[in-house]
Scaffold this motif. Structure first.
Motif, PDB file in Angstrom:
ATOM      1  N   PRO A  15      41.034  49.059  37.780  1.00 48.69           N
ATOM      2  CA  PRO A  15      40.557  47.899  38.541  1.00 48.69           C
ATOM      3  C   PRO A  15      41.476  46.697  38.312  1.00 48.69           C
ATOM      4  O   PRO A  15      41.916  46.447  37.182  1.00 48.69           O
ATOM      5  N   VAL A  16      41.765  46.003  39.386  1.00 47.63           N
ATOM      6  CA  VAL A  16      42.590  44.792  39.328  1.00 47.63           C
ATOM      7  C   VAL A  16      41.867  43.711  40.131  1.00 47.63           C
ATOM      8  O   VAL A  16      41.490  43.923  41.282  1.00 47.63           O
ATOM      9  N   GLU A  17      41.678  42.572  39.483  1.00 45.29           N
ATOM     10  CA  GLU A  17      41.010  41.444  40.133  1.00 45.29           C
ATOM     11  C   GLU A  17      42.063  40.448  40.607  1.00 45.29           C
ATOM     12  O   GLU A  17      42.912  40.007  39.826  1.00 45.29           O
ATOM     13  N   LEU A  18      42.029  40.110  41.895  1.00 41.68           N
ATOM     14  CA  LEU A  18      42.939  39.125  42.472  1.00 41.68           C
ATOM     15  C   LEU A  18      42.171  37.830  42.652  1.00 41.68           C
ATOM     16  O   LEU A  18      41.076  37.828  43.227  1.00 41.68           O
ATOM     17  N   THR A  19      42.733  36.719  42.156  1.00 44.30           N
ATOM     18  CA  THR A  19      42.066  35.432  42.310  1.00 44.30           C
ATOM     19  C   THR A  19      43.051  34.366  42.797  1.00 44.30           C
ATOM     20  O   THR A  19      44.258  34.451  42.552  1.00 44.30           O
TER      21      THR A  19
END
Length: 135
Positions: A15-19
């Motif tokens: 999982p990779v969170e982009l913000t």
């Protein structure tokens, strides 16, 4: 989800969170959730991510390039600290959708309208370095 490329033969999905935050309009952040490790956040230029979807771009710690420049397909993201490197692969479509949402918050090329960026540059760089060193 992105693929973490361990070698030519071995990769796994993470999982990779982009913000993106309008208060730091030039930067995007990716937080990588590697199994067994604390999350690692990288901050880099929004335009670097945008350009890297279509053409190889970036020098130094972050390099982004399409796997097939002639078509919108997958994108490789290489991150490096000293001798340590990590290579990830993502579909271009989720990155384009993310960048489209950032453009709705702050249109590309209009970042300067959010105030005196130079006045806050030192603070912004300090936050970015603190995030990188925390990982």
């Amino acid at each position: 989800m992105m693929s973490f490329l361990v070698s030519e033969e071995l990769s796994f999905r993470i999982p990779v969170e982009l913000t993106y935050e309008a208060k730091d309009p030039y930067a995007v952040r990716m937080t990588f959730h590697l199994p067994g490790d604390a999350p690692v956040t990288w901050a880099f230029g929004r335009e670097l991510l945008l350009d890297g979807i279509n053409v190889a771009t970036g020098d130094g710690d972050v390099r982004i390039e399409p796997t097939h420049p002639e078509e919108l397909c997958d994108v490789r993201i290489r991150l490096q600290v000293g001798e340590d490197r990590a290579l990830f692969r993502s579909g271009a479509a989720p990155l384009v959708a993310f960048l489209d949402r950032t453009d709705k918050l702050v249109p590309l090329g209009q970042e300067w309208t959010l105030g005196d960026f130079d006045e806050h540059l030192e603070d912004a760089l300090g936050r970015i370095l603190a995030e990188e060193n925390a990982g």
